[in-house]
Design an enzyme around this catalytic site. Structure first.
Site, short mmCIF file in Angstrom:
data_model
loop_
_atom_site.label_atom_id
_atom_site.label_comp_id
_atom_site.label_asym_id
_atom_site.label_seq_id
_atom_site.Cartn_x
_atom_site.Cartn_y
_atom_site.Cartn_z
NE ARG A 11 -16.92 -1.53 26.57
CZ ARG A 11 -16.67 -1.46 25.26
NH1 ARG A 11 -15.42 -1.24 24.85
NH2 ARG A 11 -17.63 -1.61 24.37
CB SER A 31 -24.93 0.88 29.39
OG SER A 31 -23.60 0.78 29.79
CE LYS A 52 -19.53 0.73 24.14
NZ LYS A 52 -20.80 0.86 23.43
#
Length: 213
Positions: A36, A102, A132
């Site tokens: 990511r 997700s 995050k």
């Protein structure tokens, strides 16, 4: 491919030596890796996926995050709400690719078409995390239980957000099939040791539930 989701590492692009951290994490027990890097270029992500795919055992899936081109260098793609949707990802990458999605809202589980394109879903986030910050309200353990109940075994459920070796057992006991972490491994002084502690917690909790890896 068959995917082992017990200990799912999401990479932190700020790691000074990402390859070494990931290799150590896998040696310690990480079973899946997602690359990511939202701020990097597609070429950067493709190179990172390709390098990890070449370096890691074939049994450890290497996935890209919301980058179809990078995903082609590995084993599949993870997408979030607002990213490429699972159906589009599946059409682009084919039936053999691993596709994860997700879940930020229980109502996503009502979308049978998108779920049918997935190999797993991720409860995101379980708890708030500084890694995050642009997330929806945390599910907490009760939310993980409800997600697992509504899925009814149709798909594996992993959980991410604020998870470490101290609470991983609780997440698995709530119904998750695996845990995903970033800083619990990437920020650790000993990534292999951190992964080993997490893997032990996950395996113990799965065994307590009568789930065999």
């Amino acid at each position: 491919m068959s995917i082992d989701l017990r200990l799912y590492l999401v990479t932190d692009p700020s790691c000074d030596d990402l390859g070494s951290v990931v290799t150590a994490a896998v040696a310690g027990g990480a079973t899946c890796v997602q690359v990511r890097d939202k701020s990097g270029t597609s070429a950067d992500r493709l190179a990172a996926v390709a390098a990890l795919r070449a370096a890691l055992p074939a049994s450890v899936a290497v996935l890209a995050n919301d980058d179809v081109a990078a995903a082609r260098a590995g084993d599949g793609l993870h997408v979030g709400v607002g990213d490429t949707d699972p159906v589009t990802a599946r059409a682009a990458l084919g039936e053999d690719a691993v596709i994860g999605w997700s879940v930020n809202d229980l109502r996503q589980l009502d979308d049978a078409v998108q779920l049918a394109a997935c190999d797993y879903v991720a409860a995101s986030p379980v708890w708030a995390t500084p890694t995050k910050t642009d997330t929806t309200a945390p599910f907490g353990l009760d939310g993980v239980r409800e997600l697992a109940k509504r899925l009814g075994g149709r798909l594996p459920l992993i959980a991410i957000g604020g998870i470490d070796a101290a609470n991983a057992r609780d997440v698995i006991a709530a119904g998750a099939n695996g845990v995903a972490v970033v800083s619990a491994i990437c920020a650790a002084d000993d990534p292999a040791g951190a992964a080993a502690s997490l893997r032990l917690a996950v395996d113990d909790a799965l065994q307590a539930r009568g789930v065999h890896a």
